[in-house]
Design a protein around this motif. Structure first.
Motif, PDB file in Angstrom:
ATOM      1  N   ARG A 238      71.607  29.517  51.333  1.00  0.00           N
ATOM      2  CA  ARG A 238      72.631  28.696  51.967  1.00  0.00           C
ATOM      3  C   ARG A 238      71.960  27.625  52.813  1.00  0.00           C
ATOM      4  NH1 ARG A 238      77.302  30.226  49.441  1.00  0.00           N
ATOM      5  NH2 ARG A 238      77.224  32.461  49.080  1.00  0.00           N
ATOM      6  N   ALA A 239      72.522  26.444  52.749  1.00  0.00           N
ATOM      7  CA  ALA A 239      71.989  25.371  53.583  1.00  0.00           C
ATOM      8  C   ALA A 239      72.257  25.730  55.037  1.00  0.00           C
ATOM      9  CB  ALA A 239      72.681  24.068  53.236  1.00  0.00           C
ATOM     10  N   PRO A 240      71.223  25.692  55.883  1.00  0.00           N
ATOM     11  CA  PRO A 240      71.416  26.208  57.242  1.00  0.00           C
ATOM     12  C   PRO A 240      72.512  25.483  58.011  1.00  0.00           C
ATOM     13  CG  PRO A 240      69.198  25.317  56.947  1.00  0.00           C
ATOM     14  CD  PRO A 240      69.856  25.296  55.615  1.00  0.00           C
ATOM     15  N   ARG A 241      72.601  24.206  57.861  1.00  0.00           N
ATOM     16  CA  ARG A 241      73.621  23.506  58.623  1.00  0.00           C
ATOM     17  C   ARG A 241      74.663  22.843  57.738  1.00  0.00           C
ATOM     18  NH1 ARG A 241      69.529  20.519  62.256  1.00  0.00           N
ATOM     19  NH2 ARG A 241      68.183  21.479  60.728  1.00  0.00           N
ATOM     20  N   GLY A 242      74.613  23.146  56.474  1.00  0.00           N
ATOM     21  CA  GLY A 242      75.578  22.535  55.565  1.00  0.00           C
ATOM     22  C   GLY A 242      76.923  23.232  55.663  1.00  0.00           C
ATOM     23  N   ASP A 243      77.910  22.596  55.057  1.00  0.00           N
ATOM     24  CA  ASP A 243      79.220  23.222  55.088  1.00  0.00           C
ATOM     25  C   ASP A 243      79.518  23.990  53.808  1.00  0.00           C
ATOM     26  OD1 ASP A 243      79.256  20.988  53.632  1.00  0.00           O
ATOM     27  OD2 ASP A 243      80.694  19.894  54.857  1.00  0.00           O
ATOM     28  N   GLY A 244      78.540  24.049  52.916  1.00  0.00           N
ATOM     29  CA  GLY A 244      78.706  24.916  51.752  1.00  0.00           C
ATOM     30  C   GLY A 244      79.702  24.396  50.741  1.00  0.00           C
TER      31      GLY A 244
ATOM     32  N   ARG B 171      63.264  27.969  53.613  1.00  0.00           N
ATOM     33  CA  ARG B 171      62.759  27.765  54.968  1.00  0.00           C
ATOM     34  C   ARG B 171      63.126  26.411  55.552  1.00  0.00           C
ATOM     35  NH1 ARG B 171      57.522  27.255  54.345  1.00  0.00           N
ATOM     36  NH2 ARG B 171      57.417  27.882  52.177  1.00  0.00           N
TER      37      ARG B 171
ATOM     38  N   ASP C 214      73.849  23.944  49.143  1.00  0.00           N
ATOM     39  CA  ASP C 214      73.299  25.267  48.838  1.00  0.00           C
ATOM     40  C   ASP C 214      72.476  25.189  47.558  1.00  0.00           C
ATOM     41  OD1 ASP C 214      74.718  26.022  50.965  1.00  0.00           O
ATOM     42  OD2 ASP C 214      76.219  27.176  49.903  1.00  0.00           O
TER      43      ASP C 214
END
Lengths: 756, 669
Positions: free
Chosen positions: A154-160, A195, A202
């Motif tokens: 999952r993208a750490p700060r993305g909204d998915g 990382r 994502d």
């Protein structure tokens, strides 16, 4: 005569131009056809350099972060994978479990996706329904299943909302070194991406189990992603299969305590997909990268995707990028000569004015033609060139990157270097796609590649096609006009006040159209025959092909008996000739409409079809008359017609092509059946097309046997309507979304016009 | 010399006066004084991350008692409340997603603070029904100015909705809107910090180092406002402003080559390592300034479990370190108190709360809490009864379906009495707003429980739908589903058609697709209260009071991205071209019809034909006749018109012009 008394008032220029063209239709069609073919051959010269159209992509603007550390870990992973081969087989999913374990260690969300590859069942109505509804109930044996492993970072700060998909096909039963390397490349990228903080989309890593085919695994996963089934249907099967359940029973109880989720994980709308493959072709010079882009029915991914891969591979990682070519064309003499001719023309032109850039080196030209031919062939065939094709069905841009390392990758240093460069390439592509704010829409969707860095856009290649088909309406119009004139002159000679006859004169074409329609109907019946043949158990390809052939011929005779009766009263040869002319003109119009529609849907099919059909249409003449006249020209025309029909007959074409590329000794009649079967499986538009030509040939055959020249032009009609059918089909599958858009655009036009 | 005593005297007087004033006020009511408290809750998360939850609470007494002036309470907010008569309001800015599976979804922190990405705003107004929309519009504009965000986009009626019972119990006067695409950054945090009396200059808020908190995996800043309700005579009874900032951070750890997981320690962290700063004393204006460290129930249980295995070692540790270390970990600061959760029904071990008061720390002795793990430990957070996720189905630009899937986390079986498991039902409340261009067909609702389709009447307990109206209002659905407790998974699907927008309604990035805001899933039978101790004094700590509130468990689903058909935006140009062409054709032919005289034209043509026949043209017509192989008496046949089409003059002209052009091009340039 009335016309001689007073010169008719001159018509408007456009009408005069039309009349001029129609009256010179013969020379006009010769010129146009030649120009069409020439323009096709000129395409490599007219190709433009590709450029990155979407500014947001910014390929290569960041330094790759993939380090040797990642590569070392990937190496460990590769080693572990290969070591599995030597271990005894247990439940059959050791490799999946190993991959899942590695993914989990990276902090990814992991799930298994078990699937049963869809059996390629030909269904007559499948063409006319959306591809989604192709779920047939399946009775599947337990052994026939595959297990995909899916990891999602999952993208750490993305909204998915969006996701990028990485696909690495591998055979879970026997992992080869090359496959392990492709997994290793993807793993190194995936471990880096788990990382980094810059991710906005994502990342899905799909390790597809290709033991039943690469495409099947990916398309099964995509189907479950987009069109999941919520009913119990397939789980019943799963319960009866002990080894599948075993997959979930043995859950790793690691310290993290996270179990492998047995549902289906998703990650938003897909922005793009990359299929990564490594092949062990041991290239001598350089690390190679082959790009495959053709999806089903000639759809292509956005050119920008190919551009960034090409840019990064060439300018950053030093790969030699290639696109598929028809290798046999590279050695052909005439192409070389042609290339040299163009080159010299180019030199002459540039000596006149150095600013005029025309002509490319002969070698480049040959390569360009070979690439173009392969691209045309693949698009026309409609069969995707790799697992990426499955994505295009869901409007996701995808390509296959096939990396082939220089020499063999046995040496560890060599392997590390290869992994590092491959990984960095993929990292760069993902970084670019990750930058995208909108989905790919800036660059071309309709193009042909002549080399990885050159393309021919739709505006250019349509010229060749337009020139090729332009004679059809002209010749049709001139035939029709001639027939009408003939008719009126006859009437005048007879001096009979045949009023109803002259009134009906304008409706002559309806009669002809009826005939054409009946023949097309027969064509569609024959195209449905294979469905019933499929129901026969224990058939070999050869047998089924023969059955199909016999049934087609049989049904043709039936149709002929029905169709021939209304003609029996036509005795006078002159009258017959006129009818024939009208029939031919109707057929040609239908061909023209069909080809034009087809060119909107799948240019390559239309182009290749046009190359076959247009000469055939133009030259077709009643055979009996030709024979009766017996002059050299008519006989040569007859011979030409027969040869062309023979070549146009799909099995013959297939055999000829195969023979040209592979040699004639390995040919079997059953091959054609297999080929056609594979075309159904991909629900390729070409299938219908081939059917069309088949009927055409069938009709021609029938006409030769019965020596009845009347039915001759029926054969032309057939293919046309089949073309129409094919258009309808593709319309549902391909065009409908565009159609909605077009309607919307029209709406806008109206609104805007009103506001103006 | 005389100045100083005077000043001192004045100061003293002032202080005394103030004291007097305040004590007077305090006598009247307990809440009469404006209060501010700051708190920070830290909690290790199972996936090697740390949750930091800042909680600032400012209370203002009723305006009647101290006029329009405030000491601590931000004036902007109180004016907002006065002007728009806000009963309750919540505004949240969020970046990233709350990971319900790993970070938990049951206890009060996620239930109250996990918010959908972007901006979410809801407000309850204390005004007559017909004024609510106007108040909402004004409020959005005011907030938009206050927080430097495009909250004003919520003004349009297509972007907000008025839930009846699906979202909040307050009906009628509630308005709810979200902006999923709003980016959150420091420009939103700065005005938020401005509302705090000490801003980020002192106290706990000094920890908010921008790079560290924006580096996190989840970042949600929230502002919750409770006007205690206006009385009938219009006198309010005080305002409570809660400002929370919830961040999930990854402590720095050295990257070790992945080894076997068994030996993997949780990362040890301290305030310095995760924020890069220390707390040097409390904000002097704060009534209380506290830092908490919470250990999850499961973590405590796990630690106890491990402890049992190594009894001896534990005894040593306890004797040696006292409160400063539990089994398996060590704290760098001695906690003031350790609170244990009072849990009635569930039979697991209680969650632990270490309380640290910051007040006694100062510049010279800063507060820097650290946690060092001594043994590897793994646990999982407490999940909501169901794990809800939402996704799109179908492909193409025409239609699709929204599916909300529920996976049981087995919590319901565990929480509810096991004897009643067969008959018990688990109610789930769904609140879903869909923009109008996603035309949802609510009658296509289908519910599958354990992969079997259920009759709608069996599953749906209560439903309220307000269908969308094109370009006016979004569609909204509130629904209570009742699932059997035994259920493993369930899916609810709704089909929709994709609509068309007018060309000027498209946003600049139309090709990205359009968002469907998060659905709100709540579980009315489950309450997320956590009670620490029976001690009444603890209620003075706002965060604990917050924990004790009996709110039902709430979770949000993902935002969905729907690709819609987009026109080619260069199209207006094409349209103008086409329109102009049509106009030209129309006027041209109209003029032609109006001014043409047929008789004259025929006469003209006749005279022209009579003149026709220069030697060159005759030669050319002969030539063309030969070329085409037709007899020369073409004038009678229809082809005559065509051969005369090439008039000699025309050809001559063309050749002349071409020749001039070539000469000019090559020799005169």
């Amino acid at each position: 005569m009335a016309e001689t008394e007073a010169p008719r008032p001159r018509q408007r220029p456009i009408v005069r131009l039309g009349i001029f063209l129609i009256s010179h239709s013969f020379s006009f069609s010769v010129v146009c056809c030649t120009a069409g073919v020439l323009a096709l051959l000129l395409l490599p010269i007219l190709a433009k350099n590709t450029y990155i159209s979407e500014n947001a992509l910014m390929p290569g603007s960041a330094n790759p972060m993939l380090s040797n550390q990642d590569v070392l870990e990937a190496n460990r992973f590769v080693k572990d994978l290969i070591a599995l081969n030597s271990k005894p087989r247990g439940s059959g999913i050791e490799s999946q479990r190993l991959i899942a374990q590695y993914m989990k260690d990276l902090g990814a969300e992991v799930n298994y996706h078990k699937f049963h590859p869809q059996i390629t069942q030909f269904h007559p109505l499948q063409f006319f329904s959306s591809p989604d509804s192709g779920t047939v109930e399946r009775n599947i044996s337990c052994s026939f299943h595959g297990v995909n492993t899916v990891g999602i970072t999952r993208a750490p700060r993305g909204d998915g909302k969006e996701a990028i998909v990485l696909v690495t096909p591998y055979n879970s039963q026997k992992i080869k070194q090359a496959e392990a390397l492709s997994l290793g490349t993807a793993y190194s990228v995936f471990s880096l991406l788990s990382r980094v903080t810059w991710l906005a989309k994502d990342i899905i890593w799909l390790v597809s189990d290709s033991q039943h085919g690469e495409y099947a695994a990916v398309s099964a996963w995509l189907r479950d992603y987009h069109i999941p089934m919520f009913t119990r249907l397939h789980t019943v099967n799963a319960e009866t299969c002990p080894d599948i359940n075993y997959l979930y029973d043995v859950r790793d109880n690691s310290v993290t305590g996270r179990k492998i989720y047995d549902g289906f994980k998703r990650a938003g709308t897909m922005a793009a997909a990359l299929v990564i493959k490594v092949v062990d072709r041991s290239e001598t010079f350089d690390d190679n990268l082959n790009i495959y882009a053709e999806a089903s029915n000639g759809q292509m991914p956005n050119l920008d995707l190919i551009n960034i891969v090409n840019y990064l591979a060439v300018h950053r990682q030093g790969f030699r990028v290639k696109v598929e070519k028809l290798w046999s064309l590279l050695d052909s003499k005439w192409l070389k000569n042609l290339g040299e001719l163009f080159e010299s023309v180019g030199q002459v032109v540039s000596s006149i004015n150095p600013q005029w850039k025309f002509g490319i080196p002969a070698a480049d030209y040959t390569e360009g033609i070979a690439t173009l031919a392969s691209s045309l062939y693949n698009q026309a065939l409609g069969v995707p060139t790799g697992p990426h094709g499955a994505f295009r069905d869901y409007q996701v841009d995808a390509i296959t990157l096939e990396l082939s390392p220089r020499a063999s990758v046995d040496k560890i240093i060599r392997q590390n270097d290869f992994l590092l460069r491959g990984g960095r390439l993929i990292e760069g592509v993902i970084l670019s796609v990750n930058n995208l704010l909108e989905k790919f829409h800036q660059s071309f969707f309709l193009y042909l590649l002549t080399s990885p860095g050159k393309f021919v856009s739709v505006g250019v290649y349509m010229i060749a096609f337009a020139l090729l088909v332009a004679p059809l309406p002209m010749v049709a119009a001139s035939l029709y006009a001639d027939a009408i004139n003939l008719n009126s002159s006859q009437n005048n000679e007879k001096t009979v006040a045949d009023e109803p006859g002259t009134a009906l004169r304008s409706l002559k074409w309806v009669n002809a159209a009826k005939k054409v329609f009946v023949v097309h109907l027969w064509g569609s019946v024959v195209s449905l025959l294979p469905y019933f043949i499929c129901q026969i158990p224990n058939r070999s390809p050869t047998v089924s092909f023969i059955i199909w052939f016999l049934l087609s011929v049989l049904s043709f005779f039936i149709m002929f008996l029905i169709l021939a009766s209304p003609f029996s009263h036509a005795k006078e040869s002159q009258l017959h000739l006129r009818e024939w002319a009208i029939l031919k003109s109707v057929t040609m119009s239908a061909t023209f409409i069909g080809l034009c529609l087809m060119s909107v849907i799948n240019f390559s099919t239309a182009e290749l079809g046009g190359l076959l059909l247009v000469p055939m249409c133009l030259m077709a003449q009643p055979m009996r008359r030709d024979i009766r006249v017996g002059s050299l020209s008519t006989l040569s025309r007859l011979a030409y017609n027969l040869v062309f029909c023979l070549i146009g007959f799909p099995p013959v074409t297939f055999v000829l092509l195969k023979g040209a590329f592979e040699g004639f000794n390995s040919i079997n009649v059953g091959d054609f059946w297999c080929w056609v079967e594979s075309l159904w499986a991909w629900s390729s538009a070409t299938y219908l097309y081939i059917e069309g030509i088949l009927y055409l040939f069938g009709a021609e055959r029938g006409s030769t046997i019965t020596r009845n020249s009347r039915s001759e032009e029926a054969y032309l009609a057939i293919c046309q309507l089949v073309l129409l059918i094919l258009c309808v089909d593709s319309f549902r599958k391909v065009v409908h979304p565009h159609m909605v858009r077009t309607v919307r655009m029209l709406n806008h036009c109206i609104v805007l016009a009103r506001s103006l | 010399m005389a100045v100083r005593p005077l000043r001192q005297f004045l100061l003293l007087y002032l202080i005394l006066f103030c004291r007097f004033f305040y004590s007077n006020a305090a006598l009247g009511s307990v809440t009469d004084e404006e209060e501010f408290s700051e708190e920070l809750l830290l909690r290790p998360l199972p996936d090697r991350k740390v949750l930091a939850h800042f909680h600032f609470e400012t209370r203002a007494p009723p305006t009647a008692s101290n006029g329009r002036h405030h000491h601590l309470f931000p004036k902007a907010i109180s004016q907002l409340v006065q002007k728009f008569r806000i009963k309750e309001m919540e505004l949240s800015f969020t970046q990233g997603r709350w990971n319900y599976e790993r970070w938990g979804g049951f206890d009060p922190v996620p239930s109250n603070n996990a918010k959908p990405p972007g901006v979410e705003l809801w407000a309850v107004f204390d005004v007559p029904h017909y004024q609510v929309d106007a108040s909402w519009k004004n409020l959005t504009h005011a907030l938009s100015g206050l927080f430097c965000a495009s909250i004003n986009f919520l003004e349009s009626s297509t972007s907000y909705s008025a839930p009846q019972w699906g979202f909040h119990s307050a009906s009628g006067n509630l308005r709810y809107g979200t902006l999923p695409r709003e980016a959150v950054c420091t420009e939103n945090l700065t005005p938020w910090l401005k509302l705090l009396p000490c801003r980020d200059k002192a106290g706990i808020s000094a920890l908010m180092d921008r790079p560290s908190i924006y580096k996190g995996f989840y970042h949600s800043q929230r502002l919750h406002l409770t006007g205690k309700g206006f009385d009938s005579d219009g006198v309010d009874s005080g305002i409570v402003l809660q400002q929370t900032l919830t961040v999930v951070l990854q402590p720095n750890e050295k990257r070790t080559p992945v080894t076997s997981l068994e030996t993997k320690f949780q990362p040890s962290w301290s305030l310095t390592s995760i924020f890069g700063r220390k707390v040097s004393g409390s904000c002097v204006l704060a009534k209380s300034s506290t830092v908490y460290l919470q250990l999850d129930r499961d973590l405590v249980a796990e630690l106890k479990n491990l402890q049992k295995h190594n009894e001896i070692a534990v005894a040593e540790n306890v004797n040696y370190e006292g409160l400063r270390s539990g089994y398996g970990f060590q704290l760098s600061v001695e906690p003031d108190k350790v609170l244990e959760e009072v849990n009635g029904s569930h039979g697991t071990s209680p969650s632990l709360l270490y309380v640290f008061s910051v007040e006694k720390h100062s510049e010279s002795e800063p507060f820097d809490l650290g946690l060092t793990w001594k043994i590897p430990v793994a646990w999982s957070c407490q999940q909501a009864p169901l794990h809800a996720s939402r996704f799109l189905m179908g492909s193409g630009n025409e239609r699709g379906a929204i599916a909300i899937s529920f996976e049981s986390t087995r919590l319901s079986e565990w929480l509810l009495h096991s004897d009643a498991i067969d008959s018990c039902e688990l109610p789930v409340k769904i609140f879903q707003v869909v923009p109008w261009y996603i035309k949802v067909y609510y009658h296509t609702l289908q519910v599958y429980v354990d992969e079997q389709q259920q009759a709608i009447s069996d599953v749906v307990d209560k439903i309220h739908v307000s269908p969308s109206e094109d370009k006016v209002s979004p569609g909204m659905m509130e629904m209570i589903l009742k699932f059997p407790c035994r259920m493993k998974s369930a899916v609810a699907t709704l089909e929709f058609d994709k609509g068309f927008l007018h060309i000027d309604e498209y946003p600049p990035d139309a090709n990205q697709g359009f968002d469907i805001p998060s659905a709100v899933i709540s579980y009315p039978d489950f309450y997320s209260s956590t009670q620490f101790g029976d001690d009444k004094s603890l209620e003075a700590l706002p965060i604990l009071a917050k924990f004790q509130e009996n709110n039902s468990v709430v979770s949000y689903t993902e935002v969905l991205l729907v690709p819609l058909t987009t026109p080619d935006f260069s199209m207006p140009y094409n349209v103008i071209t086409i329109t102009c062409t049509i106009f030209a054709l129309y006027f041209g032919s109209l003029l032609n019809v109006l001014r043409r005289r047929v008789g004259e034209e025929e006469r003209f043509l006749k005279s022209k034909d009579a003149k026709k026949g220069g030697p060159i043209s005759q030669f050319l017509s002969k030539l063309s006749a030969k070329l085409t192989g037709r007899p020369l008496e073409t004038p009678q046949s229809p082809t005559s018109t065509s051969s005369s089409f090439i008039s000699s003059k025309l050809i001559l002209k063309v050749v002349l012009v071409a020749g001039i052009a070539i000469v000019w091009h090559f020799y005169l340039e």
